[in-house]
Motif scaffolding. Structure first.
Motif, short mmCIF file in Angstrom:
data_model
loop_
_atom_site.label_atom_id
_atom_site.label_comp_id
_atom_site.label_asym_id
_atom_site.label_seq_id
_atom_site.Cartn_x
_atom_site.Cartn_y
_atom_site.Cartn_z
N UNK A 1 0.84 -1.19 0.00
CA UNK A 1 0.00 0.00 0.00
C UNK A 1 0.88 1.24 0.00
N UNK A 2 0.27 2.38 -0.28
CA UNK A 2 0.97 3.65 -0.19
C UNK A 2 1.16 4.02 1.28
N UNK A 3 2.29 4.64 1.60
CA UNK A 3 2.56 4.97 3.01
C UNK A 3 1.52 5.92 3.60
N UNK A 4 0.95 6.79 2.77
CA UNK A 4 -0.07 7.72 3.29
C UNK A 4 -1.35 6.97 3.67
N UNK A 5 -1.66 5.90 2.93
CA UNK A 5 -2.82 5.07 3.28
C UNK A 5 -2.57 4.33 4.59
N UNK A 6 -1.35 3.83 4.75
CA UNK A 6 -0.98 3.16 6.01
C UNK A 6 -1.15 4.15 7.17
#
Length: 76
Positions: free
Chosen positions: A22-27
């Motif tokens: 996943x994208x780090x911003x989603x995490x």
């Protein structure tokens, strides 16, 4: 320091993002409780961390997903 709960010792969003694709911003949003992952992401989380989909679903229903996710990613 020795305190395992300090933010500095917690796993980074980038590390988690790489593991589950996943994208780090989603995490970051999942960890902050602003987002619940999609079914596909939950499957990836199970594959990466061994947190069963059934337990993730219960966690979502209880409203404790962010807290439980944090515990899972920091004990692997």
């Amino acid at each position: 320091g020795m305190d395992t709960m300090t933010p500095t010792s917690a796993v980074t969003n980038n590390e988690v993002a790489t593991k589950i694709g996943l994208d780090h911003s989603m995490v970051s949003r999942i960890r902050g409780g602003q987002r619940i992952p999609s079914f596909d992401s939950m499957v990836s989380i199970e594959a990466a961390y061994g947190w069963p989909l059934t337990e993730q679903a219960i966690s979502r229903k209880r409203g404790t997903y962010a807290k439980d996710f944090e515990a899972v990613i920091n004990t692997h």
